[in-house]
Write an enzyme that holds these catalytic residues in place. Sequence first.
Site, mmCIF file in Angstrom:
data_model
loop_
_atom_site.group_PDB
_atom_site.id
_atom_site.type_symbol
_atom_site.label_atom_id
_atom_site.label_comp_id
_atom_site.label_asym_id
_atom_site.label_seq_id
_atom_site.Cartn_x
_atom_site.Cartn_y
_atom_site.Cartn_z
ATOM 1 N N ARG A 170 0.810 -1.223 0.000
ATOM 2 C CA ARG A 170 0.000 0.000 0.000
ATOM 3 C C ARG A 170 0.845 1.276 0.000
ATOM 4 N NH1 ARG A 170 -3.188 -3.379 3.407
ATOM 5 N NH2 ARG A 170 -5.154 -3.914 2.395
ATOM 6 N N LYS B 211 4.186 11.823 -10.915
ATOM 7 C CA LYS B 211 3.455 10.908 -11.793
ATOM 8 C C LYS B 211 4.238 9.605 -11.947
ATOM 9 C CE LYS B 211 0.906 14.040 -14.864
ATOM 10 N NZ LYS B 211 0.735 14.427 -16.280
ATOM 11 N N GLU C 155 12.300 18.377 -24.257
ATOM 12 C CA GLU C 155 11.558 18.815 -23.068
ATOM 13 C C GLU C 155 12.092 20.150 -22.545
ATOM 14 O OE1 GLU C 155 8.883 17.582 -21.970
ATOM 15 O OE2 GLU C 155 8.787 15.533 -22.734
ATOM 16 N N LYS D 122 9.041 23.592 -14.637
ATOM 17 C CA LYS D 122 8.062 22.557 -14.315
ATOM 18 C C LYS D 122 7.660 22.616 -12.844
ATOM 19 C CE LYS D 122 6.624 17.838 -14.737
ATOM 20 N NZ LYS D 122 6.790 16.514 -15.369
ATOM 21 N N GLU E 268 -3.146 18.342 -12.218
ATOM 22 C CA GLU E 268 -3.477 18.616 -13.610
ATOM 23 C C GLU E 268 -4.960 18.918 -13.802
ATOM 24 O OE1 GLU E 268 -2.798 16.489 -17.873
ATOM 25 O OE2 GLU E 268 -1.216 16.210 -16.396
ATOM 26 N N ARG F 128 -1.554 23.110 -15.395
ATOM 27 C CA ARG F 128 -0.508 22.093 -15.536
ATOM 28 C C ARG F 128 -0.610 21.386 -16.892
ATOM 29 N NH1 ARG F 128 1.546 17.443 -11.271
ATOM 30 N NH2 ARG F 128 2.735 16.206 -12.756
ATOM 31 N N ASN G 223 1.666 19.546 -21.423
ATOM 32 C CA ASN G 223 1.375 18.580 -22.483
ATOM 33 C C ASN G 223 1.696 19.120 -23.877
ATOM 34 O OD1 ASN G 223 0.424 16.556 -20.757
ATOM 35 N ND2 ASN G 223 -1.600 17.511 -20.656
ATOM 36 N N HIS H 41 2.782 16.840 -26.648
ATOM 37 C CA HIS H 41 2.610 15.462 -26.204
ATOM 38 C C HIS H 41 1.367 14.784 -26.775
ATOM 39 C CE1 HIS H 41 5.850 16.461 -23.545
ATOM 40 N NE2 HIS H 41 5.847 15.266 -23.004
ATOM 41 N N HIS I 69 2.751 11.684 -28.310
ATOM 42 C CA HIS I 69 2.458 10.350 -27.794
ATOM 43 C C HIS I 69 1.881 9.464 -28.887
ATOM 44 C CE1 HIS I 69 2.235 11.247 -23.173
ATOM 45 N NE2 HIS I 69 3.464 11.082 -23.609
ATOM 46 N N HIS J 37 11.019 9.252 -27.129
ATOM 47 C CA HIS J 37 9.958 10.123 -26.625
ATOM 48 C C HIS J 37 10.204 11.581 -27.019
ATOM 49 C CE1 HIS J 37 6.870 11.718 -23.987
ATOM 50 N NE2 HIS J 37 7.764 12.537 -23.460
#
Length: 514
Positions: free
Chosen positions: A285, A307, A349, A387, A397, A401, A405, A408, A412, A424
């Site tokens: 947990r 994330k 990035e 960031k 987000e 935020r 993206n 992206h 993606h 990426h």
Amino acid sequence: MTHIFLYGPPGTGKSTIGKTLARSLNLPFVDLDNVIESNAGMPIAQILEQQGESTFRDLETIALNEIVGHALSVTGKVISLGGGALLREENRTFAESHGAVVLLMAELTTLLERLKYDEGKRPLLAGNVREKLFSLLEQRQGHYSSFLIQLSVDGKTPEQSALEIQKRLGRFHLRAMGEYDVVVGNLEDIGNLLVERGLQNPVVVTDENVAKFHAKSVMASFDRAGFSSKIITLPAGEAHKNLETVQKLWHAFLEHGLDRKSTVIALGGGVIGDLAGFAASTYMRGIQWVCVPTSLLSMVDASLGGKTGFDLPKGKNLIGSFYPPKLVLADPQVLRTLPEPEFSSGLAEVVKHGIIADPELFNFCARGLDCVKDNLEQMVRQAMAVKIKIIEEDPYERGFRAALNLGHTVGHAIELVSNFQLRHGEAVAIGMVVEAKLAEYLAVASQGLSDRIREVLSALGLPVEIPEEYPREEIIAAMRVDKKKNAKAIRFALPAEIGKIELVDVTDLESVLE
């Protein structure tokens, strides 16, 4: 570099900025002059009048040693120094061996404007303040100019100055989603940093490529710190960022005897950070983890914000959690072991962060690859700061935020259609150009912005066009299952200009690729 010493002429705001900086970094604040007065039982003006400047300097040395030696916090303190505290060479050597000295400077007019509210509180400036201050600055010009880290406070609020100091030092403290430090430092300090934070029983999760270069240094650091550490090595690459690998980690944690007090160390790029962080978030947990990014992409992006997750066949990061680490340690020097394409991939990035909120960073990238490589630490610290500011304001987000993206949504999809043959950052670079063209088409941006972005990315060795062999209908289909969609449209983060992003809902996906 445990302590942060703020130094400079009277009126530069050392105490005000110091308190703001201390709050930002969750560190104690100490004013050297206050300690001197407390120890002497009288104001500094009275000490100077009755005992002379030589005795005052002796008391200054004693107080400086007392502050640094007093263990208020193992992670250091922010210390405001008097304007002449480091004139003594022994004081300067002592301060520089126990932390970072930041010299605050300002124009004479700024100092005089501030000092007019402090009449009677500056005994060395008693009388004609302008004349005395000008003379003092002239006498100490060589001394002040000899400090490596200097910051002009003209026209800046205390908050702006404190943030600039954090950028210069590479030290940040995040609060929005659980408290943790982000440190730009030396990989070999990882053992001591764990000890300072009371973290225990580390197990390193890395991949086969990173292990060859950096596992030995990390394990040696843990040995020096008194840990008996273990290592789990995974296959490298995005293709292994799946549930099967997460299950392998859970079983490996059990085999190594990890319990609720153990700490997972994610040593690697974004894939390792996502996998190890997610496994830590779900094992028993949730157990503690630390992120030690070794790729540029991970340092400036993936390691920040909490994330974690893994991919499904239909899309990237469709399963995951918000679960921040207890510490992020980024060592820019490890980037020198990256293959050139991996380094360039990470630069996408960095450019993205410049487009979002930092024109100075974008212009820095525009100087080319050699300039970037010669200034690795500056680049990492500045890109991180963009960031960090955004995720602190919107940790989950729900608002701005989503600006992160940029590039992206298309990127993606391209990455997925390429079956991860594109890195990426390469996919994101293409995505930024496509989305900048979309911004121009929708009149969000002026014509020419996409060309400017294209030129910078291309000069850094990044692709800027969707390969002809990638079916457009597959890219559009991949965008439709992207995690950023809502019921009727996909929300794009589109560049309005360098330093400004607008969030726009788009329903006509075919127009995106036209």
